[in-house]
Scaffold this motif. Structure first.
Motif, mmCIF file in Angstrom:
data_model
loop_
_atom_site.group_PDB
_atom_site.id
_atom_site.type_symbol
_atom_site.label_atom_id
_atom_site.label_comp_id
_atom_site.label_asym_id
_atom_site.label_seq_id
_atom_site.Cartn_x
_atom_site.Cartn_y
_atom_site.Cartn_z
ATOM 1 N N THR A 48 0.848 -1.180 0.000
ATOM 2 C CA THR A 48 0.000 0.000 0.000
ATOM 3 C C THR A 48 0.889 1.237 0.000
ATOM 4 O O THR A 48 1.706 1.418 0.902
ATOM 5 N N ILE A 186 -5.981 -1.356 -6.793
ATOM 6 C CA ILE A 186 -7.106 -0.472 -6.487
ATOM 7 C C ILE A 186 -6.592 0.898 -6.085
ATOM 8 O O ILE A 186 -5.714 1.022 -5.221
ATOM 9 N N ALA A 188 -7.643 3.923 -4.067
ATOM 10 C CA ALA A 188 -8.610 4.302 -3.035
ATOM 11 C C ALA A 188 -8.499 5.810 -2.818
ATOM 12 O O ALA A 188 -7.547 6.291 -2.209
ATOM 13 N N LEU A 207 -10.374 -2.967 4.557
ATOM 14 C CA LEU A 207 -9.450 -2.862 3.423
ATOM 15 C C LEU A 207 -8.195 -3.699 3.644
ATOM 16 O O LEU A 207 -7.699 -4.354 2.723
ATOM 17 N N GLN A 211 -7.029 -6.987 1.511
ATOM 18 C CA GLN A 211 -5.695 -7.038 0.910
ATOM 19 C C GLN A 211 -5.011 -8.365 1.205
ATOM 20 O O GLN A 211 -4.395 -8.970 0.329
ATOM 21 N N LEU A 216 -4.295 -7.840 -2.792
ATOM 22 C CA LEU A 216 -4.503 -6.567 -3.476
ATOM 23 C C LEU A 216 -3.318 -5.620 -3.281
ATOM 24 O O LEU A 216 -2.569 -5.715 -2.310
ATOM 25 N N THR A 217 -3.196 -4.691 -4.217
ATOM 26 C CA THR A 217 -2.237 -3.595 -4.131
ATOM 27 C C THR A 217 -3.027 -2.297 -4.128
ATOM 28 O O THR A 217 -3.938 -2.121 -4.936
ATOM 29 N N TYR A 218 -2.688 -1.371 -3.209
ATOM 30 C CA TYR A 218 -3.443 -0.128 -3.076
ATOM 31 C C TYR A 218 -2.576 1.092 -3.351
ATOM 32 O O TYR A 218 -1.420 1.161 -2.916
ATOM 33 N N PHE A 220 -3.320 4.535 -1.883
ATOM 34 C CA PHE A 220 -4.258 5.061 -0.896
ATOM 35 C C PHE A 220 -4.079 6.575 -0.808
ATOM 36 O O PHE A 220 -3.122 7.069 -0.231
ATOM 37 N N SER A 232 -0.463 2.201 5.455
ATOM 38 C CA SER A 232 0.498 2.245 4.350
ATOM 39 C C SER A 232 1.823 1.547 4.667
ATOM 40 O O SER A 232 2.324 1.625 5.790
#
Length: 340
Positions: A48, A186, A188, A207, A211, A216-218, A220, A232
């Motif tokens: 993140t 994603i 966000a 969230l 993940q 998932l990769t964010y 943010f 993060s």
């Protein structure tokens, strides 16, 4: 925060977005607003990256340019697809972009305006599945029911409309919609800024759980530094369309190298009421992105400014391992982090 692999998922190189300023009856272009002005960063798989800064600094525009919700003026957004192919998102044709949207999705800031009030949850969450011809009929209902369960909502809610739900529930609906096509990446966009503090914690935990579960990769985007620190792995700081510092969360929060980052960290509330507050109040106004100052954009407000800062723009350099900073005096300054 999550453990991440070393594989690079997204690399942004010199991303620029200028909005034209038009005046007169003929709408003549008389200038440009430099919303995003040469931003470069990378995101590794399953991590993140928090993107922070003052309102109007270009955080949201950066996220939307990556998604091609806004067409960038120039720059590269290199994304590594599931099959290992690397594509430059701004160069993709319409059909290729539609195919890529299965892998990249967005969670919007306002859970009220981002949901169509005339559509039921079944239609809202199921729309990506219908548009991409992934599911229909009974299979669609079962998929939507599963998505609602994943985000903490009851499947029987799928026949209801958005007005029947609270802000936190609506944001969960938005998250379910973003997950519909099993994305890898994603964006966000301030997903908790419109929510109460207690609800923010629930959505942030959701969230993080998602993940872990789906890999998932964010990216943010947020302005609440406490929220960004919580979720993060790394943090990038923007000021007037430019990236001024990027590092691992702990390093940036407790050992900042840029004066603007130091000022941001001094504003983070401390839970100890006996702690002495030593907030740095920046003087002057935020630079005008339509008419930015020469040299370093931050120099009119910087208490460490020297003559060089006024005439020459610094480069973004890796001063410490994985710690990038855009400041002429970064090597010689000793700045305070959130610990003071």
């Amino acid at each position: 925060m999550t453990e991440n692999t070393n594989q690079m998922l997204l690399r942004v190189n010199d991303l620029v977005k200028y909005f034209p300023i038009k005046r007169g009856m003929l709408k003549t272009t008389v200038g440009h607003v430099r919303a995003v002005d040469g931003v470069s960063f990378h995101i590794r798989e399953r991590e993140t990256l928090g993107l922070v800064g003052e309102s109007g600094c270009g955080k949201t525009t950066t996220g939307r340019c990556i998604m091609r919700a806004i067409e960038p003026t120039r720059g590269e957004v290199l994304y590594t697809r599931t099959n290992g192919e690397t594509v430059n998102i701004p160069d993709l044709e319409k059909d290729d972009m539609k195919d890529l949207r299965r892998e990249i999705q967005m969670i919007f800031q306002d859970p009220y305006s981002s949901l169509n009030p005339r559509m039921t949850l079944l239609q809202i969450v199921g729309e990506p599945l219908v548009v991409n011809k992934v599911a229909k009929g009974r299979e669609l209902e079962e998929r939507v029911a599963e998505l609602l369960r994943v985000v903490g909502l009851r499947p029987e809610y799928m026949r209801r409309y958005p007005h029947a739900f609270s802000g936190g529930q609506r944001q969960r609906i938005g998250i379910a919609r973003a997950l519909a096509l099993n994305p890898r990446f994603i964006v966000a966009d301030e997903p908790v800024s419109a929510l109460d503090v207690s609800i923010q914690a629930q959505v942030l935990n959701l969230l993080q759980d998602l993940q872990q579960e789906f890999g998932l990769t964010y990216l943010f985007v947020a302005h609440d530094l406490s929220v960004v620190e919580h979720i993060s792995d790394r943090v990038a700081v923007m000021y007037v369309g430019k990236l001024v510092e990027m590092a691992a969360t702990e390093s940036l929060y407790y050992h900042p190298l840029h004066p603007y980052t130091e000022a941001l960290m001094s504003s983070v509330p401390k839970p100890d009421p006996r702690a002495i507050k030593r907030r740095i109040v920046l003087e002057g106004e935020v630079a005008n992105p339509a008419n930015p100052p020469s040299g370093c954009y931050f120099h009119p407000r910087c208490r460490y400014c020297i003559d060089l800062c006024k005439v020459e723009e610094p480069e973004l350099v890796e001063l410490e391992p994985d710690h990038f900073v855009k400041c002429h005096r970064a090597k010689e300054l000793s700045l305070r982090g959130v610990a003071g």
